[in-house]
Write a protein that holds these residues in place. Structure first.
Motif, PDB file in Angstrom:
ATOM      1  N   TYR A  19      22.013 -15.452  -6.631  1.00  0.00           N
ATOM      2  CA  TYR A  19      22.651 -16.109  -7.773  1.00  0.00           C
ATOM      3  C   TYR A  19      22.856 -15.213  -8.997  1.00  0.00           C
ATOM      4  CZ  TYR A  19      21.980 -20.626  -5.459  1.00  0.00           C
ATOM      5  OH  TYR A  19      22.027 -21.677  -4.584  1.00  0.00           O
ATOM      6  N   PRO A  21      23.263 -11.710  -9.645  1.00  0.00           N
ATOM      7  CA  PRO A  21      24.242 -10.619  -9.830  1.00  0.00           C
ATOM      8  C   PRO A  21      25.605 -11.148 -10.253  1.00  0.00           C
ATOM      9  CG  PRO A  21      22.988 -10.299  -7.810  1.00  0.00           C
ATOM     10  CD  PRO A  21      22.658 -11.674  -8.302  1.00  0.00           C
ATOM     11  N   SER A  24      27.559 -12.185  -7.183  1.00  0.00           N
ATOM     12  CA  SER A  24      26.520 -12.627  -6.256  1.00  0.00           C
ATOM     13  C   SER A  24      27.126 -13.169  -4.972  1.00  0.00           C
ATOM     14  CB  SER A  24      25.669 -13.720  -6.907  1.00  0.00           C
ATOM     15  OG  SER A  24      26.437 -14.912  -7.047  1.00  0.00           O
ATOM     16  N   LEU A 244      27.612  -6.142  -5.422  1.00  0.00           N
ATOM     17  CA  LEU A 244      27.149  -7.307  -6.172  1.00  0.00           C
ATOM     18  C   LEU A 244      27.402  -7.170  -7.669  1.00  0.00           C
ATOM     19  CD1 LEU A 244      23.712  -7.949  -4.420  1.00  0.00           C
ATOM     20  CD2 LEU A 244      25.977  -8.818  -3.794  1.00  0.00           C
TER      21      LEU A 244
END
Length: 280
Positions: A19, A21, A24, A244
């Motif tokens: 969640y 990054p 993500s 990411l």
């Protein structure tokens, strides 16, 4: 097709990978930048290893990753030293829990982005080659799971690169008999919780995207004010379908036809090529 990430290093909260990054994996489930499709909403899965058991935990669901509250709750409390996570975009097989990655056998996890083209044409040849003791364990209907059990049949637990090479060679030979020219498109990751391997390969030499992280210690020197980097151990490594985040120098593309091996923070890239079926 799909998107995935693999992490190994000091224990981290799963939510820090899924969640937090900027790009993500959960964000990629809605807006993938490098995938064959921008949306990967046909289910997800997370496998993780802690210090309590050699057998990894596994949570899979047919819900879209962005819309599953159970994933949010679990990831905020599960801390692990090795994590495999996968978001699925089906290439034709049913949206059901047994078709969600990662797949598990004993201490081993396996996940795949890509497709075995025209799988139905030679599926029978592949499944009949699976070890009779392993065959009953195939629970779903995906080409990815069959490829996993072929690799197990060809010795994944003893020599993963050799087993994957033999499995891919067997698939290409079976497809050739059915006049399928470029059957294999894959980025694959497998681990036993101690070592991790990732493979980038396609029969036509135009594989799906794959990246590996650079040395965390070097990144800390480049970005001393980035708190995330100071939370990771020097041994932390990531392999991902797409980066990411956008830290310059944080990601390197895995070359075509390459195997990545990570063990105790050490990373090795070697050429990967299928082994012809006759040799296998």
């Amino acid at each position: 097709m799909c998107r995935w990430l693999a992490y190994t290093g000091s224990p981290v909260l799963v939510e820090d990978l899924l969640y937090k990054p900027a790009n993500s994996l959960v964000m990629q489930s809605l807006h993938s930048h490098l995938g064959a499709e921008p949306t990967n909403g046909d289910g997800f899965g997370v496998g993780w290893y802690d210090d309590h058991s050699p057998v990894p935990g596994l949570f899979r669901s047919t819900e879209p990753a962005w819309n599953d509250q159970n994933l949010r709750e679990l990831s905020a409390h599960a801390r692990a030293r090795v994590v495999l996570a996968h978001i699925r975009a089906s290439s034709g097989s049913a949206v059901q829990q047994t078709n969600c990655h990662p797949f598990r056998h004993g201490p081993w996890l396996w996940m795949h982005n890509g497709v075995l083209s025209d799988f139905h044409a030679y599926k029978r040849d592949l499944v009949l080659a699976v070890d009779p003791e392993l065959f009953p364990l195939i629970a779903g209907s995906t080409d990815s799971e069959v490829l996993f059990y072929l690799a197990l049949t060809f010795g994944l637990e003893q020599d993963p690169p050799a087993a994957v090479a033999r499995a891919v060679g067997f698939v290409e030979a079976a497809a050739a008999r059915k006049h399928v020219p470029f059957p294999v498109q894959m980025t694959v990751c497998t681990t036993d919780g101690q070592r991790l391997w990732a493979f980038r390969y396609s029969s036509e030499g135009r594989s799906r995207s794959l990246f590996h992280s650079t040395d965390v210690a070097v990144l800390r020197e480049q970005y001393p004010d980035n708190p995330t980097l100071h939370e990771l151990s020097d041994s932390a490594r990531l392999v991902v379908s797409e980066p990411l985040g956008d830290l310059r120098g944080a990601w390197r593309e895995v070359p075509e036809s390459t195997c990545v091996r990570i063990e105790q923070g050490r990373e090795e890239l070697t050429p990967f090529a299928p082994v012809a079926a006759a040799t296998a």
